[in-house]
Write an enzyme that holds these catalytic residues in place. Structure first.
Site, PDB file in Angstrom:
ATOM      1  N   ASN A 150       0.862  -1.178   0.000  1.00 49.71           N
ATOM      2  CA  ASN A 150       0.000   0.000   0.000  1.00 49.71           C
ATOM      3  C   ASN A 150       0.903   1.233   0.000  1.00 49.71           C
ATOM      4  O   ASN A 150       2.107   1.111   0.237  1.00 49.71           O
ATOM      5  CB  ASN A 150      -0.976  -0.031   1.188  1.00 49.71           C
ATOM      6  CG  ASN A 150      -0.257  -0.013   2.516  1.00 49.71           C
ATOM      7  OD1 ASN A 150       0.517   0.888   2.809  1.00 49.71           O
ATOM      8  ND2 ASN A 150      -0.501  -1.027   3.328  1.00 49.71           N
ATOM      9  N   SER A 153      -3.149  -6.055  -6.811  1.00 47.12           N
ATOM     10  CA  SER A 153      -4.443  -5.351  -6.777  1.00 47.12           C
ATOM     11  C   SER A 153      -5.680  -6.241  -6.853  1.00 47.12           C
ATOM     12  O   SER A 153      -6.793  -5.735  -6.896  1.00 47.12           O
ATOM     13  CB  SER A 153      -4.536  -4.281  -7.876  1.00 47.12           C
ATOM     14  OG  SER A 153      -3.762  -3.157  -7.525  1.00 47.12           O
ATOM     15  N   GLY A 174      -3.453  -9.564   3.545  1.00 49.37           N
ATOM     16  CA  GLY A 174      -3.139 -10.334   2.355  1.00 49.37           C
ATOM     17  C   GLY A 174      -1.662 -10.575   2.159  1.00 49.37           C
ATOM     18  O   GLY A 174      -0.925 -10.874   3.105  1.00 49.37           O
ATOM     19  N   ASP A 218       0.728  -8.512   1.459  1.00 45.80           N
ATOM     20  CA  ASP A 218       1.533  -7.508   2.164  1.00 45.80           C
ATOM     21  C   ASP A 218       1.792  -7.935   3.608  1.00 45.80           C
ATOM     22  O   ASP A 218       2.933  -7.957   4.071  1.00 45.80           O
ATOM     23  CB  ASP A 218       0.806  -6.164   2.101  1.00 45.80           C
ATOM     24  CG  ASP A 218       1.659  -4.988   2.554  1.00 45.80           C
ATOM     25  OD1 ASP A 218       2.895  -5.114   2.646  1.00 45.80           O
ATOM     26  OD2 ASP A 218       1.072  -3.915   2.806  1.00 45.80           O
TER      27      ASP A 218
END
Length: 173
Positions: free
Chosen positions: A25, A122, A33, A35
């Protein structure tokens, strides 16, 4: 020559390669998720390294761009933090997603990466539909020579994401 592309189902935090792309982000402080999984696997040093990336207008990495840090506890030298678009909020989600992958590949080449592992940017919380996201990812990687980047491994966590990428596998040459 464009890099070879492989698709595999698995956990990107368990991959051994030169660099792992993180679906980051803009603040680069971890999240959910992919990340969150990468931050947990790399250890607290990754968060500390992300905090050292300079902020511009309160963010470290704008949508469509990427930044690089060491990989710490991962079996890689680098983590390339790429920020794809929030699908419903972006004026040009397809262009921003292509730029995020291209930025990650450019950083990889600049850091002598020969093998890169990528998730599906994404497509989770950011809501990008799977089929167009897979097409953009594969087309971007296959679109040109990325210097020393010889292999891009798309490491995809779910069967649904794997199936979407498999539909467009022929785009990767």
């Amino acid at each position: 020559m464009a890099p070879s592309i492989t698709l595999e189902r698995g956990d990107i935090t368990r991959v051994s390669c030169d660099a792992i792309v993180n679906a980051a982000n803009p603040k680069m402080l971890g999240g959910g998720g992919v990340d969150g999984a990468i931050h947990r696997a790399a250890g607290p040093e990754l968060l500390a390294a992300c905090r050292r990336v300079p902020k511009v207008n309160g963010i470290r990495c704008p949508f469509g761009e990427a930044r690089i840090t060491p990989a710490f506890g991962l079996d890689a030298r680098w983590v390339i933090h790429a920020v794809g678009p929030i699908y419903a909020r972006s004026e040009d989600p397809k262009g921003v997603l292509a730029r995020a992958y291209a930025s990650a590949l450019e950083l990889a080449a600049a850091h002598d990466v020969t093998e890169l592992a990528c998730p599906a940017l994404s497509t989770g919380a950011y809501g990008f539909p799977l089929d167009p996201a897979a097409r953009i990812a594969l087309e971007t990687v296959a679109s040109r020579d990325w210097g020393c980047v010889a292999r891009v491994r798309f490491v995809l966590f779910t069967a649904e994401v794997m199936a979407a990428f498999a539909k467009f596998r022929d785009l990767s040459g």
